[in-house]
Design an enzyme around this catalytic site. Structure first.
Site, PDB file in Angstrom:
ATOM      1  N   SER A  12     -11.227  81.478  52.205  1.00 57.11           N
ATOM      2  CA  SER A  12     -12.186  82.501  52.658  1.00 57.11           C
ATOM      3  C   SER A  12     -11.453  83.807  52.948  1.00 57.11           C
ATOM      4  O   SER A  12     -11.962  84.897  52.699  1.00 57.11           O
ATOM      5  CB  SER A  12     -12.966  82.024  53.891  1.00 57.11           C
ATOM      6  OG  SER A  12     -12.107  81.566  54.893  1.00 57.11           O
ATOM      7  N   CYS A  36       0.816  83.179  56.420  1.00 59.33           N
ATOM      8  CA  CYS A  36       0.880  83.660  57.797  1.00 59.33           C
ATOM      9  C   CYS A  36       1.770  82.694  58.585  1.00 59.33           C
ATOM     10  O   CYS A  36       2.148  81.623  58.091  1.00 59.33           O
ATOM     11  CB  CYS A  36      -0.517  83.733  58.413  1.00 59.33           C
ATOM     12  SG  CYS A  36      -1.337  82.125  58.563  1.00 59.33           S
ATOM     13  N   HIS A  79     -16.323  75.891  58.636  1.00 59.99           N
ATOM     14  CA  HIS A  79     -14.892  76.145  58.442  1.00 59.99           C
ATOM     15  C   HIS A  79     -14.103  75.254  59.397  1.00 59.99           C
ATOM     16  O   HIS A  79     -14.509  75.041  60.545  1.00 59.99           O
ATOM     17  CB  HIS A  79     -14.588  77.622  58.707  1.00 59.99           C
ATOM     18  CG  HIS A  79     -13.197  78.034  58.364  1.00 59.99           C
ATOM     19  ND1 HIS A  79     -12.121  77.770  59.185  1.00 59.99           N
ATOM     20  CD2 HIS A  79     -12.685  78.692  57.286  1.00 59.99           C
ATOM     21  CE1 HIS A  79     -11.024  78.256  58.636  1.00 59.99           C
ATOM     22  NE2 HIS A  79     -11.334  78.819  57.473  1.00 59.99           N
ATOM     23  N   CYS A 112      -6.624  87.199  65.072  1.00 58.80           N
ATOM     24  CA  CYS A 112      -5.171  87.233  64.872  1.00 58.80           C
ATOM     25  C   CYS A 112      -4.785  88.555  64.207  1.00 58.80           C
ATOM     26  O   CYS A 112      -5.257  88.860  63.110  1.00 58.80           O
ATOM     27  CB  CYS A 112      -4.737  86.054  64.005  1.00 58.80           C
ATOM     28  SG  CYS A 112      -2.989  86.106  63.566  1.00 58.80           S
ATOM     29  N   GLU A 120     -11.419  75.609  61.182  1.00 54.49           N
ATOM     30  CA  GLU A 120     -11.084  76.179  62.491  1.00 54.49           C
ATOM     31  C   GLU A 120     -12.297  76.212  63.408  1.00 54.49           C
ATOM     32  O   GLU A 120     -12.221  75.864  64.588  1.00 54.49           O
ATOM     33  CB  GLU A 120     -10.519  77.605  62.337  1.00 54.49           C
ATOM     34  CG  GLU A 120     -10.096  78.212  63.671  1.00 54.49           C
ATOM     35  CD  GLU A 120      -9.788  79.701  63.618  1.00 54.49           C
ATOM     36  OE1 GLU A 120     -10.086  80.398  64.601  1.00 54.49           O
ATOM     37  OE2 GLU A 120      -9.224  80.169  62.594  1.00 54.49           O
TER      38      GLU A 120
END
Length: 286
Positions: free
Chosen positions: A227, A14, A128, A198, A130
């Site tokens: 993930s 990405c 996670h 996103c 983030e």
């Protein structure tokens, strides 16, 4: 093998991961060595390639002990305390936090400061990278929910709720959570929700399902730690039972394709294009 192979043009890095890797390569070309806080990408093969160029992956404990060095922060983002440690230890930060994640961090911080008595709920995966960065914007007060059961158990429906989502979560699941909160909230309390998923990632789910449906066999290439990879592979498998998850060309079992006329190769947001091409070449040369 006499077979038609298509590499999915919607798979691969990405925007955030592409930028982080480009920044790492630029720094490595200049200095020959760079620290990175956590895996720059959840793909072992790409990590090996960057390690050969001089990238050194460290964890938070090692980061705390580091002084007078240069450290790259990956696309996932970091909590405020990481920046505070860097300042104390004279660490130069190369910030590769994804702009989408950065904007989300800012939103959560403003909401927390503006309404300290309300509940900030984050739909995301506990632990996670983030999510840790997002929770850090609230000094650890945000409530992380992984599913609807967590919402029922952890959220107080008598109090104000502001809901956000980790950028890579499933949009349909997020909408279910929004709907449940709307149905169960005390009318005296306020509920705000922000669609912070996103689209570049969210749109991959229907795209990859369509791609998997158009081939006799699917080779899904991604790191086991990803993930996003697990979620996308599950979607492939649901559409095409002849789907196989591998990390590298060494894991290919050519028996999978004995009756296939077309093979689709796809991957996660953390899968490099060169790795998918390697797998295609291995099949063609078998």
């Amino acid at each position: 093998m006499n077979v038609e192979i298509e590499i999915d043009n919607g798979s691969g890095f990405c925007f955030g991961v592409t930028t982080a890797i480009r920044k790492a390569e630029e720094e490595l070309a200049q200095d020959g060595q760079l620290y990175c806080l956590g895996d720059i990408v959840h793909n072992g093969m790409e990590m090996e390639r960057l390690h050969r160029q001089g990238l050194i992956t460290i964890d938070h404990e090692q980061f705390n002990q580091l002084h007078n060095a240069k450290v790259l922060l990956r696309a996932h983002g970091e909590p405020p305390e990481t920046y505070e440690i860097a300042q104390r230890n004279n660490i130069e930060i190369v910030d590769a936090t994804c702009p989408v994640v950065l904007a989300l961090q800012g939103r959560i911080k403003r909401q927390y400061v503006g309404n300290p008595n309300g509940q900030i709920v984050i739909f995301g995966k506990n632990g996670h990278a983030e999510v840790l960065g997002l929770v850090g914007q609230t000094h650890g007060h945000a409530i992380v929910v992984e599913n609807l059961e967590d919402v029922k158990r952890k959220v107080d429906f008598e109090r104000d709720i502001t809901l956000f989502s980790q950028t890579t979560k499933n949009l349909d699941e997020y909408r279910l959570i929004i709907s449940y909160i709307q149905d169960h909230l005390n009318p005296q309390a306020t509920f705000k929700n922000y669609d912070t998923i996103c689209r570049q990632v969210a749109n991959r789910m229907p795209h990859i399902a369509d791609f998997a449906a158009h081939h006799d066999a699917i080779l899904f290439v991604s790191g086991r730690k990803s993930s996003n990879g697990h979620a996308l592979f599950s979607r492939c498998l649901a559409v095409n039972p002849n789907s196989h998850h591998i990390e590298s060309k060494e894991e290919i079992d050519y028996e999978w394709f004995k009756d296939a006329r077309t093979i689709g190769i796809c991957g996660a947001t953390s899968t490099p294009k060169w790795l998918m091409e390697q797998c295609r070449d291995a099949i063609l040369n078998h």
